[in-house]
Design an enzyme around this catalytic site. Structure first.
Site, mmCIF file in Angstrom:
data_model
loop_
_atom_site.group_PDB
_atom_site.id
_atom_site.type_symbol
_atom_site.label_atom_id
_atom_site.label_comp_id
_atom_site.label_asym_id
_atom_site.label_seq_id
_atom_site.Cartn_x
_atom_site.Cartn_y
_atom_site.Cartn_z
ATOM 1 C CD GLU A 271 -2.605 1.197 2.658
ATOM 2 O OE1 GLU A 271 -3.671 1.842 2.698
ATOM 3 O OE2 GLU A 271 -2.154 0.551 3.638
ATOM 4 C CE LYS A 346 -7.355 1.318 3.932
ATOM 5 N NZ LYS A 346 -6.098 1.900 4.454
ATOM 6 C CB CYS A 380 -4.102 -1.525 4.770
ATOM 7 S SG CYS A 380 -3.148 -1.281 6.290
#
Length: 518
Positions: A271, A346, A380
């Site tokens: 990321e 995300k 993440c």
């Protein structure tokens, strides 16, 4: 699947259709009458699970709106069960949790007809509907385990094999086997303890098969077939000061070249691996820094896509900040080796991303087709929300990739522990890749902590600690792992525990409410 017989003035008005949950009371009445010595009707939660898992395979005939006959079926990959199976094993105890949309055989789980309607050939009508379903789904055959209830009158004089032979010769009548033979089914073998509670059949059953003459097997291509293994390369990326996008791409190409030399199928970057570019110029605020970084993203994605094609390797380009309609997003780009590009936004920005960068979350969740199977990407923080991986798993995801960026060990452990949990509960592989090193002059990216790894389910055919491999913490390096995708299918059906098959779909499920599926 609709069939009408008769007119408004007829004694009967028969209608062939798929079962619905509201039909349960009618079905219960039939099964209680037909199976008084075998427990009667299924509980409603089991009926609900059958409709949930394979609604198209549950068929009924109604007369003036009342269900009077029904047939239940599922699709299975028959090689996973073979000819030596029990009813509970192949049907998931009638919950149909073993239903596999990618299977090759339609398995008959049950046919019931109300005794008041015997003689109307409703069973034949249901069997014909099943055959039509099998043909329309292009399945090899229909397989079923058949009871032999009249064997109870002959068990002291002959073996079940002899009994079956005499039924075939029409010297003995059996209400079920005689009917199945007359509907073009062939007996393949005798099953022992198929339904232990079936006292009339003494626990025996016939394994029957009807072959679909119209079945067309998919021809295996001479090259380019979907692979059964995947070699994955994770890049544990060193954050270092950079003066240009060209320097960043040069560093990416170094790793892509190395992984390509080892014939990896996919390379995973962390990321915000491009964060060093925030240090090229001084900025007044964190928002200005991340917006400036976003200006490089299109150029970076284009360059990495070219690398994917030229080095013949799929690349997950970690994640990059992207500005769309004046809104900032965190986006992972999947660059295939055929030149196509797809993305995963995300969904859950961290509190820091929302407050310091005013970052928005995406509203779509994807599963990507590759030349080695189906993959998912969660960036993440998203891995800490188990619903997302579960939704991807329900779409057939086999490998989940998690680019992450964490500054401290406790932040890293949140990602690691959740990633390992997703691998176990969804029976898939999960690969994580993060960044290491320091960027003293970059606000919000001054320290990094990472130990990249690939996790597996936890069972005997996988590593004892459910970790395929892991890197040395906080050291720039690559991690290359071979993953056997066939082991996942075996685990799903034969594992010590079977998370996928044992989910109580009759009690709970996860539904995606996002705009993509509305």
């Amino acid at each position: 699947m609709v069939d009408h017989i008769g007119t408004e003035s007829s004694e009967h008005k028969l209608h062939l259709r798929n079962l619905e949950l509201s039909d349960y009371q009618d079905l219960k009445e039939i099964m209680d009458v037909v199976y008084p010595d075998m427990g009667g009707a299924w509980p409603k939660n089991k009926f609900r699970a059958q409709l949930t898992n394979f609604p198209e395979g549950q068929i009924c005939i109604e007369d003036h709106g009342k269900v009077i006959a029904a047939a239940f079926s599922l699709i299975v990959d028959y090689d996973k069960f073979g000819d030596h199976h029990t009813y509970d094993e192949i049907t998931g105890d009638a919950y149909l949790t073993t239903h596999d949309p990618l299977g090759d055989v339609l398995y008959g789980a049950e046919v019931v007809v109300h005794p008041d309607y015997q003689g109307m050939r409703l069973g034949r009508r249901l069997y014909e509907a099943r055959k039509e379903l099998c043909e329309n789904l292009n399945l090899k055959s229909i397989v079923a385990g058949g009871r032999i209830p009249n064997y109870q009158h002959h068990s002291d004089k002959m073996s079940p094999q002899k009994y079956i032979e005499l039924v075939k010769k029409k010297e003995i009548y059996d209400p079920i086997l005689t009917f199945q033979l007359s509907n073009d089914f062939e007996v393949r073998r005798v099953l022992n303890d198929y339904l232990p509670e079936d006292k009339e059949s003494k626990g025996y059953a016939t394994l029957l098969e009807w072959t679909n003459l119209y079945y067309e097997a998919a021809r295996s291509p001479l090259f380019g077939a979907v692979k059964k293994t995947a070699r994955v390369g994770c890049v544990q990326w060193q954050m270092r000061p950079l003066d240009s996008v060209e320097e960043l791409i040069q560093q990416v190409e170094f790793f892509v070249d190395a992984l390509s030399d080892y014939q990896c199928d996919l390379a995973l970057l962390p990321e915000f691996f491009n964060a060093p570019l925030m240090g090229i110029e001084a900025h007044q605020s964190s928002i200005d820094s991340i917006k400036a970084l976003a200006e490089f993203s299109a150029e970076i994605v284009e360059a990495i896509s070219r690398l994917a094609v030229s080095y013949n390797i799929n690349i997950i380009a970690g994640s990059l900040p992207v500005i769309e309609d004046k809104q900032l997003y965190n986006v992972s780009y999947f660059c295939r080796r055929d030149g196509t590009i797809e993305s995963q936004y995300k969904i859950h920005p961290t509190p820091h991303e929302k407050t310091a960068w005013i970052m928005q979350g995406g509203d779509s969740l994807n599963v990507f087709e590759t030349d080695f199977g189906k993959i998912g990407i969660l960036i993440c923080y998203d891995i800490e929300f188990p619903e997302l991986a579960r939704l991807q798993s329900e779409q057939g995801m086999q490998l989940l990739f998690v680019p992450f960026w964490t500054d401290t060990k406790n932040a890293y452990l949140r990602v690691r522990c959740c990633a390992q949990a997703r691998a176990i509960e969804n029976e898939c592989y999960v690969a994580i890749a993060g960044s290491v090193g320091n960027l003293p002059n970059v606000d919000g990216a001054d320290i990094q902590y990472a130990q990249s790894a690939v996790f597996s389910p936890s069972d005997f055919s996988f590593p004892h600690d459910a970790t395929m491999a892991e890197t040395t913490p906080n050291t720039e390096m690559t991690l290359i792992v071979d993953l056997d995708l066939e082991k996942l299918s075996t685990l799903q059906n034969e594992g010590s525990v079977r998370n996928y098959l044992d989910r109580r779909r009759d009690l709970y499920r996860i539904n995606w409410l996002g705009a993509k599926n509305q």
